[in-house]
Each structure stands twice: as C-alpha cells, then as structure tokens.
Design a protein around this motif. Sequence first.
Motif, mmCIF file in Angstrom:
data_model
loop_
_atom_site.group_PDB
_atom_site.id
_atom_site.type_symbol
_atom_site.label_atom_id
_atom_site.label_comp_id
_atom_site.label_asym_id
_atom_site.label_seq_id
_atom_site.Cartn_x
_atom_site.Cartn_y
_atom_site.Cartn_z
ATOM 1 N N THR A 2 0.735 -1.077 -0.072
ATOM 2 C CA THR A 2 0.015 -0.041 0.067
ATOM 3 C C THR A 2 0.674 1.123 -0.047
ATOM 4 O O THR A 2 1.816 1.419 0.716
ATOM 5 N N LEU A 3 0.533 2.160 -0.920
ATOM 6 C CA LEU A 3 1.312 3.447 -0.925
ATOM 7 C C LEU A 3 0.537 4.248 0.027
ATOM 8 O O LEU A 3 -0.529 4.419 -0.031
ATOM 9 N N THR A 4 1.333 5.427 0.480
ATOM 10 C CA THR A 4 1.024 6.439 1.188
ATOM 11 C C THR A 4 0.599 7.560 0.005
ATOM 12 O O THR A 4 1.074 7.506 -0.953
ATOM 13 N N ASP A 5 -0.032 8.359 0.291
ATOM 14 C CA ASP A 5 -0.554 9.629 -0.406
ATOM 15 C C ASP A 5 0.819 10.505 -0.947
ATOM 16 O O ASP A 5 0.712 10.734 -2.191
ATOM 17 N N GLU A 7 3.376 9.163 -1.461
ATOM 18 C CA GLU A 7 4.196 8.229 -2.425
ATOM 19 C C GLU A 7 3.507 8.307 -3.850
ATOM 20 O O GLU A 7 4.091 7.955 -4.908
ATOM 21 N N ILE A 8 2.354 8.637 -4.004
ATOM 22 C CA ILE A 8 1.422 8.599 -4.965
ATOM 23 C C ILE A 8 1.412 9.893 -5.632
ATOM 24 O O ILE A 8 1.483 10.029 -7.023
ATOM 25 N N ILE A 9 1.326 10.892 -4.888
ATOM 26 C CA ILE A 9 1.357 12.543 -5.414
ATOM 27 C C ILE A 9 2.465 13.061 -5.033
ATOM 28 O O ILE A 9 2.929 13.182 -3.646
ATOM 29 N N ASN A 10 3.146 13.858 -5.983
ATOM 30 C CA ASN A 10 4.100 15.004 -5.678
ATOM 31 C C ASN A 10 3.179 16.112 -5.212
ATOM 32 O O ASN A 10 2.943 16.661 -6.126
ATOM 33 N N TRP A 11 3.347 16.435 -4.010
ATOM 34 C CA TRP A 11 2.424 17.580 -3.563
ATOM 35 C C TRP A 11 2.882 18.883 -3.978
ATOM 36 O O TRP A 11 2.001 19.954 -4.105
ATOM 37 N N LYS A 12 3.993 19.276 -4.502
ATOM 38 C CA LYS A 12 4.444 20.485 -4.835
ATOM 39 C C LYS A 12 4.041 20.736 -6.135
ATOM 40 O O LYS A 12 3.471 21.802 -6.570
ATOM 41 N N GLY A 70 0.926 15.924 -10.795
ATOM 42 C CA GLY A 70 1.756 15.321 -9.523
ATOM 43 C C GLY A 70 1.642 13.921 -9.412
ATOM 44 O O GLY A 70 2.209 13.233 -8.440
ATOM 45 N N ALA A 71 0.914 13.127 -10.297
ATOM 46 C CA ALA A 71 0.620 11.721 -9.843
ATOM 47 C C ALA A 71 1.924 11.082 -10.427
ATOM 48 O O ALA A 71 1.689 10.356 -11.332
ATOM 49 N N GLU A 72 3.116 10.864 -10.064
ATOM 50 C CA GLU A 72 4.300 10.591 -10.364
ATOM 51 C C GLU A 72 4.213 8.988 -10.599
ATOM 52 O O GLU A 72 4.827 8.480 -11.635
ATOM 53 N N PHE A 109 -4.352 3.883 -10.955
ATOM 54 C CA PHE A 109 -5.353 5.203 -11.334
ATOM 55 C C PHE A 109 -6.439 5.276 -10.358
ATOM 56 O O PHE A 109 -6.841 6.406 -9.980
ATOM 57 N N GLU A 110 -7.182 4.147 -10.033
ATOM 58 C CA GLU A 110 -8.123 4.660 -9.061
ATOM 59 C C GLU A 110 -7.715 5.177 -7.639
ATOM 60 O O GLU A 110 -8.210 6.080 -7.201
ATOM 61 N N THR A 111 -6.580 4.764 -7.013
ATOM 62 C CA THR A 111 -6.128 5.257 -5.986
ATOM 63 C C THR A 111 -5.754 6.611 -5.959
ATOM 64 O O THR A 111 -5.832 7.533 -5.237
ATOM 65 N N THR A 112 -5.081 6.814 -7.149
ATOM 66 C CA THR A 112 -4.415 8.176 -7.300
ATOM 67 C C THR A 112 -5.496 9.218 -7.571
ATOM 68 O O THR A 112 -5.607 10.369 -6.956
ATOM 69 N N LEU A 113 -6.795 8.906 -8.197
ATOM 70 C CA LEU A 113 -7.738 9.646 -8.355
ATOM 71 C C LEU A 113 -8.575 9.985 -7.141
ATOM 72 O O LEU A 113 -8.841 11.179 -6.834
#
Length: 142
Positions: A2-5, A7-12, A70-72, A109-113
Amino acid sequence: MTLTDSEIINWKTYANTRELLGTGFVRILGYFREDGVKSLAQIEEALRLRDSSKLVIPAHTLKGEAWQFGAEKLAELAEEIEMTARHYIEIQQDPEDLLEKAVLLRPLFETTLETLEKESNPLVERRAVNSNRGFGNYNYGS
C-alpha cells in the motif's frame, strides 16, 4: 504493498498545478478522470488484441495528464508501458510481456484519482507545501 498519499502524489507539483489552474482546477481534474477511464479501457483492449501500436497513444495520454497533477507513480508506470510498446512496434513484438504492468495500472489510477479528489475537496484543509510563499509557507488552494 500500500502506497501513502505522498508516494502517489508529488504535492508540490499538485499545488503548482492547482494554483496555475485556479477555479478551473476541479473541471480539469474531471477531464483527467474521464480521459483516464478511456485510456485504461483502450490499453486493456490493446492488450486483449495483442496490438502494441494501440497501446502508445492511451499510455502517452495517461502519462501526460498524470504528470500534470503530480501523480508521479501513475505517470511512470504509463510511461514504461508507452515506451515498451514503442519498442515492441519497432521489433514487431506483441505486448504480452506488458500484461503484468497493465494489471497494476487500473488500481493505481483509482487510488491516485481518489487521493486527488479527496485533496481537491473545498472542505479539506490544505497541506503545507515547501515553497517561498512567505509566512508559514502554506498553500490554501487558491
């Protein structure tokens, strides 16, 4: 795994895009959802048809839109599928080897979205972003 938020999104990158798009951000995020669903269906169909050439455009589209938000992790996986498909076209190989990677694409994709939509909710307190915004260095989703 399981990835953390984070790890999924580059918040900058997310904050920069949100600031740049302003009031259009949520609308553009909706387009990302629509385009992403279409791209995933096209990728899955290309794999069923064993047609490398039909993988390139939807993987490229998904990659570009994912980078924008930022969804790297999603962008990197889509890029790997795109570039491998391009190589397979050159050597005239079917994309069967990409099946394992493509299976990871939809849940990512679903987790990222879900993560992006949760963060874009106007009722969510904005996270701190490391930038030069002055006192407190916070992005309030302007």
